[in-house]
Write a protein that holds these residues in place. Structure first.
Motif, PDB file in Angstrom:
ATOM      1  N   ASP A  44      33.165  36.230   8.716  1.00 40.13           N
ATOM      2  CA  ASP A  44      31.760  36.408   9.092  1.00 40.13           C
ATOM      3  C   ASP A  44      31.509  37.801   9.663  1.00 40.13           C
ATOM      4  N   ASN A  45      32.519  38.379  10.305  1.00 40.28           N
ATOM      5  CA  ASN A  45      32.357  39.714  10.887  1.00 40.28           C
ATOM      6  C   ASN A  45      32.213  40.782   9.817  1.00 40.28           C
ATOM      7  N   SER A  46      32.974  40.660   8.710  1.00 39.84           N
ATOM      8  CA  SER A  46      33.079  41.761   7.751  1.00 39.84           C
ATOM      9  C   SER A  46      32.682  41.404   6.324  1.00 39.84           C
ATOM     10  N   ARG A 170      17.020  42.665  17.335  1.00 37.09           N
ATOM     11  CA  ARG A 170      16.171  42.521  16.150  1.00 37.09           C
ATOM     12  C   ARG A 170      16.328  41.128  15.545  1.00 37.09           C
ATOM     13  N   ALA A 171      15.229  40.378  15.539  1.00 38.13           N
ATOM     14  CA  ALA A 171      15.268  38.970  15.137  1.00 38.13           C
ATOM     15  C   ALA A 171      15.741  38.792  13.695  1.00 38.13           C
ATOM     16  N   GLU A 172      15.485  39.771  12.825  1.00 33.00           N
ATOM     17  CA  GLU A 172      15.884  39.607  11.423  1.00 33.00           C
ATOM     18  C   GLU A 172      17.399  39.578  11.249  1.00 33.00           C
ATOM     19  N   PHE A 173      18.145  40.049  12.256  1.00 33.05           N
ATOM     20  CA  PHE A 173      19.600  40.034  12.184  1.00 33.05           C
ATOM     21  C   PHE A 173      20.212  38.810  12.865  1.00 33.05           C
ATOM     22  N   LEU A 257      28.088  46.816  11.258  1.00 33.44           N
ATOM     23  CA  LEU A 257      28.543  46.630   9.879  1.00 33.44           C
ATOM     24  C   LEU A 257      27.781  45.501   9.185  1.00 33.44           C
ATOM     25  N   THR A 258      27.091  44.662   9.943  1.00 35.73           N
ATOM     26  CA  THR A 258      26.184  43.671   9.373  1.00 35.73           C
ATOM     27  C   THR A 258      24.776  44.245   9.247  1.00 35.73           C
TER      28      THR A 258
END
Length: 274
Positions: A44-46, A170-173, A257-258
């Motif tokens: 999930d991180n990368s 930022r809510a979109e993230f 990175l996300t």
């Protein structure tokens, strides 16, 4: 259609510990771990950058003991966390037949990558560090870190939502699906108990030894991270001899990175190949 978790899933036993990782691509090895927050894991991180990075590198996303699908309830003993994980990375590389690798570490486990470079200089290429501190933790941590502590003491979906509001403004993230997934991973059997054996406070104070590091280091972070102050990037530049930093603005948070996957992959590829 990009790479999937299922097609890249791998397992290996290192020092009697079963470790899960995802692997894709060929070329110089790049080992990516993750942070230490509840529910963290390497995929999930990368996952948003593995497609781009695997065009140039043998990318390995490694779950550390207690996280993701790696073995739970592993005992660290009294070895400092960064020292323990650095040695595990070395032994993991031996098991996979990797002589030398670039290292990426995020937040709590970034010090282990730096320790790896100090202790095993002939085994490291370059190092990418995301949003991490290197010295003693403050006696009174900020509200972001306190949100992690509060979750560990009494986990709930609402508390995970609060954590993500510190991760990124930022809510979109931080859509509900992302928060739900992280909460589900945090509630995996024995995960929270495993985290107690690997606390951030068990990392060494690296401030007096970072001057020994000869590997090149890229520090990446967001300007509005509610967990790790952006000023830590400037601290890194002062303490790490061959270092540079990229700081994303526009209210960027803990997981650049996300939030900036394509640009992150371009910057990291350029750093590691030149």
């Amino acid at each position: 259609m990009g790479l999937t978790k299922e097609e890249t899933d791998r397992f290996v036993t290192v020092n009697g510990i079963e470790l899960h990782y995802n692997e894709a691509g060929s070329g110089p090895a790049l080992i990516c771990t993750h942070g230490g927050g509840p529910g963290a894991n390497a995929w999930d991180n990368s996952k948003y950058v593995i497609d781009d990075l695997s065009k140039t590198f043998r990318v390995i996303l490694l779950d550390l003991p207690g996280w993701g699908e790696s073995q739970k309830l592993v005992k660290r003993g009294d070895v400092p966390l960064d020292v323990y994980v650095a040695k595990l990375l070395r032994d993991f590389m031996d098991e996979l037949g990797i002589d030398k690798a670039h290292q990426y570490g995020s937040s709590q486990f970034a010090p282990a990558c730096l320790r790896f470079g100090i202790e095993y200089p002939d085994r490291v290429g370059k190092i990418v560090v995301q949003s991490s501190e290197f010295g003693p933790l403050p006696a009174d941590p900020g509200p972001g870190i306190k949100s992690l502590i509060a979750f560990a003491q009494g986990p709930s979906r609402d508390k995970m939502q609060t954590i993500f509001e510190y991760f990124t403004p930022r809510a979109e993230f931080r859509p509900a699906s992302v928060v739900d997934n992280r909460f589900e991973k945090a509630m995996a059997p024995d995960h929270l108990a495993s985290r107690r054996e690997f606390p951030n406070a068990a990392n060494s104070d690296l401030t007096d030894v970072l001057s020994k590091l000869r590997a090149e280091v890229l520090y990446v972070c967001g300007n509005d991270d509610g967990m790790i102050p952006v000023t830590t990037a400037l601290d890194a530049l002062k303490m790490i001899p061959r270092s540079r930093a990229v700081i994303w603005g526009d209210r960027s948070g803990h997981f650049v990175l996300t939030e900036h996957a394509a640009e992150y992959a371009r910057i990291v590829t350029d750093f590691l190949t030149n």
